[in-house]
Design an enzyme around this catalytic site. Structure first.
Site, PDB file in Angstrom:
ATOM      1  N   LYS A 157       0.853  -1.199   0.000  1.00  0.00           N
ATOM      2  CA  LYS A 157       0.000   0.000   0.000  1.00  0.00           C
ATOM      3  C   LYS A 157       0.884   1.243   0.000  1.00  0.00           C
ATOM      4  CE  LYS A 157      -3.952   1.916   2.606  1.00  0.00           C
ATOM      5  NZ  LYS A 157      -4.810   1.745   3.806  1.00  0.00           N
ATOM      6  N   SER A 160      -9.758   1.702   2.835  1.00  0.00           N
ATOM      7  CA  SER A 160      -8.884   2.452   1.953  1.00  0.00           C
ATOM      8  C   SER A 160      -7.830   1.593   1.246  1.00  0.00           C
ATOM      9  CB  SER A 160      -8.164   3.536   2.758  1.00  0.00           C
ATOM     10  OG  SER A 160      -7.326   2.948   3.743  1.00  0.00           O
ATOM     11  N   SER A 191     -10.004  -0.678   7.001  1.00  0.00           N
ATOM     12  CA  SER A 191      -9.396  -0.529   5.671  1.00  0.00           C
ATOM     13  C   SER A 191      -8.673  -1.741   5.105  1.00  0.00           C
ATOM     14  CB  SER A 191      -8.423   0.644   5.675  1.00  0.00           C
ATOM     15  OG  SER A 191      -9.126   1.831   5.464  1.00  0.00           O
TER      16      SER A 191
HETATM   17  N1  GLN Z   1     -13.239   3.965   6.168  1.00  0.00           N
HETATM   18  C1  GLN Z   1     -12.669   4.421   7.389  1.00  0.00           C
HETATM   19  C2  GLN Z   1     -12.303   5.885   7.250  1.00  0.00           C
HETATM   20  O1  GLN Z   1     -12.632   6.431   6.276  1.00  0.00           O
HETATM   21  C3  GLN Z   1     -11.498   3.585   7.773  1.00  0.00           C
HETATM   22  C4  GLN Z   1     -10.277   3.903   7.022  1.00  0.00           C
HETATM   23  C5  GLN Z   1      -9.104   3.094   7.433  1.00  0.00           C
HETATM   24  O2  GLN Z   1      -9.250   2.052   8.076  1.00  0.00           O
HETATM   25  N2  GLN Z   1      -7.925   3.574   7.078  1.00  0.00           N
HETATM   26  O3  GLN Z   1     -11.694   6.474   8.089  1.00  0.00           O
END
Ligand code: GLN
Length: 479
Positions: free
Chosen positions: A72, A147, A171
């Site tokens: 990532k 994400s 994420s």
């Molecule tokens: N979808 C969540 C957010 O927007 C989690 C994101 C994540 O785990 N990095 O913060």
């Protein structure tokens, strides 16, 4: 059998038997990527020459010798970009390796390329990447989740053997569910965060996205452990997670939290998760009704704590120390402000503004301080629950992958995280694995949650289910 479809475990056997060479494997993946990534857009950057150079010297006697992994783009690799899918870091080069990268390199893994993501890991769909969205391999009109959407998509589309992602509120698990792969969020403190660009430091964890539970165990073995460079990593023993994978589920107490089986959940998701529950009950586990009473507060607490921490963490991107600087600034303050206005996307700005607001002097007690108290209650919910059960079973997400553009207001996007967020707030571990498909062939994810540092049992519980089902063998229809 095409090499790119194989697991780490299978490829290690082929490499050890000298059936194949790391260079053949990398070439096979590079061809695969060239053929399909223009449609998926799972990768932000690839360096084929460098991957082949790593393959040429890979030591296959090492635990991941010659295995190509996608990373990532918020995890630092020395001498490479680390954009966090943000314009602000578009031209930044990392001068050091994250601890997990150092560990991967030490066991011979090949760093294949950098996976797309929501900007600074804020999002649930990868639509907030500044460099274009990633498509779900099962349906190009849909999002891969986020994400870590790029990491999940490249694993699901056989463009990488495995990937690393980060999980702050879901994420890793949610994109794994949407793309039909396995995603593990380790216990907070299990894996060093050193070199992962911080979003919300008290919630972030790095973890694997893989084709199988066994591969997740293998990767967790390698990336786990105390790190003197990162003071929230914990000095707890790291067992061999692959050794206990086949421990089975006899007598396993599986908690079913009533708050996670709610109105408005997709009917096909509910049916698949209920079928998984029935499988556990029929195969020696015991289902226990439990309650996590503060679940309804999890989203509000998360969007206060996470934005507060993000506003502090992202203050360093000021145009002086990292990456881009606006050329239009008239003085220092104006340069900071123009750099951030031009460099950050709208979701990141929204979070920084929200976070600054909840930390501001007049509102600190009303929001941030209160959120911290409710976080304690959420944590206690899990402590109490794990007195009654060994793992907790829930859907990973209330719906399968949604369509690109479908969640255009921020709140509906935030609500998509409802089943994953409490796990981060309570600092426990969770895994998502495939548990079925909808009638139109979209993967459905099952989430299993374990107590602090309970990954061994969690992985064994997931492995038993996976072995008894054929979901992992299904391939996206574009192939
Ligand atoms: N979808 C969540 C957010 O927007 C989690 C994101 C994540 O785990 N990095 O913060």
């Amino acid at each position: 059998m095409k090499l790119h479809t194989l697991t780490i475990k299978a490829l290690r056997a082929r490499l050890a038997a000298k059936d194949i060479t790391p260079a053949e494997l990398v070439n096979d993946l590079l061809q695969r990527i060239a053929a399909i990534d223009p449609q998926i857009h799972g990768y932000l950057r690839l360096n084929p020459a460098d991957a082949l150079r790593q393959a040429a010297t890979a030591d296959i006697s090492l635990p991941l010798g010659g295995i190509p992994i996608a990373i990532k783009d918020n995890i630092a690799v020395r001498g490479e970009g680390c954009t966090c899918a943000s314009r602000l870091l578009e031209h930044y080069t990392s001068p050091f390796d994250a601890t997990v990268i150092r560990k991967l390199k030490a066991v011979g893994a090949i760093l294949l390329g950098r996976a797309n993501m929501d900007e600074f890991a804020m999002g649930s769909s990868t639509e907030y990447s500044a460099f274009g969205r990633t498509r779900n391999p099962w349906d190009f009109a849909r999002i891969p989740g986020g994400s870590s959407g790029g990491s999940a998509a490249v694993v699901a589309a056989d463009e990488a053997i495995a990937a690393l992602g980060t999980d702050t509120g879901g994420s890793i698990r949610q994109p794994a569910a949407f793309c039909g792969c396995v995603g593990l969020k380790p216990t907070y403190g299990r894996v060093s965060r050193y070199g992962a660009v911080a979003f919300a430091s008290s919630l972030d964890q790095i973890g694997p996205l893989t084709k199988t539970v066994a591969d997740a165990a293998l990767l967790l073995n390698i990336i786990s452990g105390y790190d003197e460079l990162e003071n929230t990593s914990r000095p707890v023993p790291v067992p061999d997670f692959t050794a206990t994978l086949s421990a089975g589920i006899k007598g396993l107490r599986v908690g079913i939290p009533k708050e996670y089986f709610i109105d408005g959940m997709d009917a096909e998701v509910l049916a698949a998760v209920r079928a998984a529950m029935a499988w556990y009950a029929a195969n020696g586990a015991e289902l226990v009704d439990i309650s996590l009473p503060n679940t309804e507060h999890a989203i509000s607490v998360y969007y206060i704590v996470a934005t507060a921490e993000a506003s502090a963490n992202l203050a360093r991107f000021d145009g002086v120390r990292y990456g881009r600087r606006s050329p239009d600034g008239t003085d220092a303050v104006n340069t900071y402000s123009k750099t951030r206005a031009q460099g950050f996307g709208s979701e990141v700005k929204r979070r920084v503004i929200l976070g600054t607001y909840v930390l501001s002097s007049g509102y600190y007690d009303a929001y941030y301080h209160r959120a911290q108290k409710v976080r304690q209650l959420l944590r206690r919910d899990f402590t109490e629950a794990f007195k009654q059960c060994d793992v907790i079973l829930t859907p990973t997400s209330p719906t399968p992958a949604f369509k690109a553009g479908e969640k255009s207001d921020p709140l509906s996007m935030y609500l998509a995280d409802i089943f994953t967020i409490a796990v981060n707030l309570a600092e426990v571990c969770g895994i998502s694995l495939p548990c079925g498909f909808t009638a139109n062939s979209l993967p459905i994810g099952l989430q299993l949650i374990g107590p602090h540092f309970g990954e061994a049992r969690l992985l064994a519980a997931a492995h038993a289910y996976e072995r008894a089902h054929e979901w992992a063998k299904r391939r996206p229809g574009f192939d």
